[in-house]
Design a protein around this motif. Sequence first.
Motif, PDB file in Angstrom:
ATOM      1  N   PHE A 180      11.546  12.520 -15.137  1.00 25.00           N
ATOM      2  CA  PHE A 180      11.834  14.113 -15.175  1.00 25.00           C
ATOM      3  C   PHE A 180      13.039  14.571 -14.971  1.00 25.00           C
ATOM      4  O   PHE A 180      13.658  15.270 -16.004  1.00 25.00           O
ATOM      5  CB  PHE A 180      10.747  14.706 -14.125  1.00 25.00           C
ATOM      6  CG  PHE A 180      10.611  16.095 -14.409  1.00 25.00           C
ATOM      7  CD1 PHE A 180      10.090  16.864 -15.384  1.00 25.00           C
ATOM      8  CD2 PHE A 180      11.650  16.936 -13.642  1.00 25.00           C
ATOM      9  CE1 PHE A 180      10.199  18.281 -15.433  1.00 25.00           C
ATOM     10  CE2 PHE A 180      11.663  18.421 -13.713  1.00 25.00           C
ATOM     11  CZ  PHE A 180      10.893  19.118 -14.448  1.00 25.00           C
ATOM     12  N   ALA A 181      13.928  14.141 -14.133  1.00 31.00           N
ATOM     13  CA  ALA A 181      15.254  14.389 -13.803  1.00 31.00           C
ATOM     14  C   ALA A 181      15.950  14.240 -15.142  1.00 31.00           C
ATOM     15  O   ALA A 181      16.939  14.745 -15.635  1.00 31.00           O
ATOM     16  CB  ALA A 181      15.932  13.803 -12.659  1.00 31.00           C
ATOM     17  N   LEU A 192      20.205   8.793  -6.123  1.00 32.15           N
ATOM     18  CA  LEU A 192      20.111   8.865  -4.648  1.00 32.15           C
ATOM     19  C   LEU A 192      18.907   9.411  -4.088  1.00 32.15           C
ATOM     20  O   LEU A 192      18.452   8.883  -3.206  1.00 32.15           O
ATOM     21  CB  LEU A 192      21.667   9.390  -4.144  1.00 32.15           C
ATOM     22  CG  LEU A 192      22.762   8.832  -4.208  1.00 32.15           C
ATOM     23  CD1 LEU A 192      23.833   9.626  -3.839  1.00 32.15           C
ATOM     24  CD2 LEU A 192      22.518   7.512  -3.425  1.00 32.15           C
ATOM     25  N   ILE A 193      18.862  10.684  -4.713  1.00 29.76           N
ATOM     26  CA  ILE A 193      17.218  11.273  -4.069  1.00 29.76           C
ATOM     27  C   ILE A 193      16.096  10.479  -4.243  1.00 29.76           C
ATOM     28  O   ILE A 193      15.416  10.246  -3.639  1.00 29.76           O
ATOM     29  CB  ILE A 193      17.210  12.751  -4.729  1.00 29.76           C
ATOM     30  CG1 ILE A 193      18.268  13.538  -4.192  1.00 29.76           C
ATOM     31  CG2 ILE A 193      15.773  13.317  -4.455  1.00 29.76           C
ATOM     32  CD1 ILE A 193      18.167  14.914  -4.891  1.00 29.76           C
ATOM     33  N   LEU A 220       1.033  -1.060  -0.004  1.00 22.93           N
ATOM     34  CA  LEU A 220      -0.023   0.050  -0.025  1.00 22.93           C
ATOM     35  C   LEU A 220       0.811   1.264   0.122  1.00 22.93           C
ATOM     36  O   LEU A 220       0.523   2.438  -0.456  1.00 22.93           O
ATOM     37  CB  LEU A 220      -0.941   0.156   1.266  1.00 22.93           C
ATOM     38  CG  LEU A 220      -2.097  -1.017   1.181  1.00 22.93           C
ATOM     39  CD1 LEU A 220      -2.949  -0.900   2.337  1.00 22.93           C
ATOM     40  CD2 LEU A 220      -3.095  -0.521   0.192  1.00 22.93           C
ATOM     41  N   LYS A 221       1.999   1.138   0.754  1.00 21.91           N
ATOM     42  CA  LYS A 221       2.966   2.392   0.434  1.00 21.91           C
ATOM     43  C   LYS A 221       4.040   2.187  -0.324  1.00 21.91           C
ATOM     44  O   LYS A 221       4.553   3.333  -1.135  1.00 21.91           O
ATOM     45  CB  LYS A 221       3.623   2.459   1.967  1.00 21.91           C
ATOM     46  CG  LYS A 221       2.612   2.895   2.973  1.00 21.91           C
ATOM     47  CD  LYS A 221       3.222   2.997   4.386  1.00 21.91           C
ATOM     48  CE  LYS A 221       2.258   3.318   5.451  1.00 21.91           C
ATOM     49  NZ  LYS A 221       2.885   3.616   6.804  1.00 21.91           N
ATOM     50  N   THR A 222       4.291   1.108  -0.815  1.00 18.44           N
ATOM     51  CA  THR A 222       5.377   0.872  -1.936  1.00 18.44           C
ATOM     52  C   THR A 222       5.217   1.094  -3.173  1.00 18.44           C
ATOM     53  O   THR A 222       5.851   2.028  -3.838  1.00 18.44           O
ATOM     54  CB  THR A 222       6.007  -0.615  -1.695  1.00 18.44           C
ATOM     55  OG1 THR A 222       6.428  -0.947  -0.515  1.00 18.44           O
ATOM     56  CG2 THR A 222       7.296  -0.717  -2.510  1.00 18.44           C
ATOM     57  N   ILE A 247       5.738   7.295  -7.852  1.00 18.81           N
ATOM     58  CA  ILE A 247       6.127   9.016  -7.765  1.00 18.81           C
ATOM     59  C   ILE A 247       7.806   8.957  -7.824  1.00 18.81           C
ATOM     60  O   ILE A 247       8.545   9.851  -8.862  1.00 18.81           O
ATOM     61  CB  ILE A 247       6.138   9.439  -6.172  1.00 18.81           C
ATOM     62  CG1 ILE A 247       4.356   9.531  -6.072  1.00 18.81           C
ATOM     63  CG2 ILE A 247       6.493  10.539  -5.977  1.00 18.81           C
ATOM     64  CD1 ILE A 247       3.951   9.769  -4.687  1.00 18.81           C
ATOM     65  N   VAL A 248       8.564   8.045  -7.323  1.00 21.71           N
ATOM     66  CA  VAL A 248      10.132   7.986  -7.492  1.00 21.71           C
ATOM     67  C   VAL A 248      10.438   8.047  -9.003  1.00 21.71           C
ATOM     68  O   VAL A 248      11.094   8.699  -9.679  1.00 21.71           O
ATOM     69  CB  VAL A 248      10.709   7.035  -6.639  1.00 21.71           C
ATOM     70  CG1 VAL A 248      12.192   6.686  -7.111  1.00 21.71           C
ATOM     71  CG2 VAL A 248      10.464   7.130  -5.195  1.00 21.71           C
TER      72      VAL A 248
END
Length: 153
Positions: A128-129, A152-153, A113-115, A121-122
Amino acid sequence: MDRTNKQQATILAIFMVLATIYFIPKATLIQILPATMVKYRIIGPLLTLTLASIFMAPWQIALAMGFSLVGDFMGAYGSFIGQMGFFALAHVMLISYFSCRLMSMRNNGKLWLKTIPTAIIVLALLTFALAYIIPNAPAGIIRTGCVVYAILI
């Protein structure tokens, strides 16, 4: 108020004063403080958080704060590579801390549910980066550092 709450309130007050000083325009500060203090004014709030984290947070968070402190010092000093290197070390410490927490959540059966939303999003931010930020970074070591930092971010 017990002793721990008083300490936390004191730390928060010191941090808030130093953070407020950080956001005062440089042109104003240079009239009342020595130039060196103005240049390195980011150190005050971060030193406060770093020292507090040594006594109040897990070791990975304390190290992350310390590396971030040195990274900001390097940035104020003018060393972009040093700044990125220490921020990268800070991120490694944060990854270590949150990975351990994530592994401890495996036992409750609702990890997905969180992963899954976090992974989406990551991946969106990394895409995008890689598509818009990295190609516009100067070629060479700066671009390479940006790729490592984005991952890393």
